[in-house]
Motif scaffolding. Sequence first.
Motif, short mmCIF file in Angstrom:
data_model
loop_
_atom_site.label_atom_id
_atom_site.label_comp_id
_atom_site.label_asym_id
_atom_site.label_seq_id
_atom_site.Cartn_x
_atom_site.Cartn_y
_atom_site.Cartn_z
N ASP A 20 -15.28 -15.44 15.88
CA ASP A 20 -16.82 -15.92 15.67
C ASP A 20 -17.62 -15.26 16.93
O ASP A 20 -18.46 -14.86 16.45
N PHE A 21 -17.06 -15.46 18.04
CA PHE A 21 -17.81 -14.94 19.20
C PHE A 21 -17.91 -13.55 19.06
O PHE A 21 -18.91 -12.99 19.52
N VAL A 22 -17.09 -12.69 18.74
CA VAL A 22 -17.05 -11.38 18.87
C VAL A 22 -17.55 -10.56 17.57
O VAL A 22 -18.41 -9.78 17.44
N TYR A 56 -20.77 -20.38 28.62
CA TYR A 56 -21.48 -19.88 29.50
C TYR A 56 -22.10 -18.34 29.54
O TYR A 56 -23.16 -18.19 29.98
N GLN A 57 -21.15 -17.58 28.83
CA GLN A 57 -21.50 -16.31 28.60
C GLN A 57 -22.73 -16.21 27.75
O GLN A 57 -23.62 -15.00 27.84
N VAL A 58 -22.69 -16.89 26.73
CA VAL A 58 -23.79 -16.61 25.70
C VAL A 58 -24.96 -17.75 26.12
O VAL A 58 -26.08 -16.95 25.91
N ALA A 67 -20.58 -25.91 24.70
CA ALA A 67 -19.22 -25.58 24.37
C ALA A 67 -17.89 -26.55 24.77
O ALA A 67 -17.19 -27.00 23.99
N THR A 68 -18.21 -27.30 25.96
CA THR A 68 -17.41 -28.10 26.50
C THR A 68 -17.30 -29.40 25.62
O THR A 68 -16.16 -30.07 25.26
N VAL A 69 -18.45 -29.98 25.39
CA VAL A 69 -18.69 -31.24 24.72
C VAL A 69 -18.12 -30.82 23.29
O VAL A 69 -17.54 -31.82 22.77
N GLY A 70 -18.65 -29.75 22.55
CA GLY A 70 -17.97 -29.39 21.27
C GLY A 70 -16.38 -29.65 21.12
O GLY A 70 -16.03 -30.15 20.26
#
Length: 174
Positions: A20-22, A56-58, A67-70
């Motif tokens: 997904d991210f890359v 954080y990077q995004v 992201a953490t809550v997800g």
Amino acid sequence: KAGALVFGTGLAVVPVLEGDFVGRMGWLTHAQFMDGLAVGQVTPGPVTITATFLGYQVLGISGAIVATVGVFLAAFVNATLVIPRIFGHFEKRDAEGPAAFVLGAVPAVVGGVLGTGTRLAIQTGQSAGAGAAILGVVFLAALFAQFRHRAPAWAVIPGAGLLAWGISRGLEIF
């Protein structure tokens, strides 16, 4: 999505996160993704730390929070709503259903971890054979420690990491 797929080990979702991210979204380079994975592996809760780092990077701090809550929201929903209903359904019938699920799910997770480890070995300069060999030796050593010597998990897990590190360092020498 990654948090909903975790079963037994967070490393099983590394290919999902990377895809997904890359690959699909192109939000991060492969190097950035590997940095996030490395940061996560040296801390408690590697999937949470990795997800937070990637967020954080995004998008900076707001991305890290989302992201953490997800990650935790998916686990919370699974633990409080989904899993009790599934087990409650099987308890009314028999124990064969959950046992069959575990018999299939555990090898799938082990396969996912082995596949991820081999892929990461290739991407970090090792050959597929070397990566698979390292994982195989570590896996067999961990099984031996667990079943033959009844070693506690708190000793087997770091021991397996040290063994893998030692083997990979040995391969660099040759």
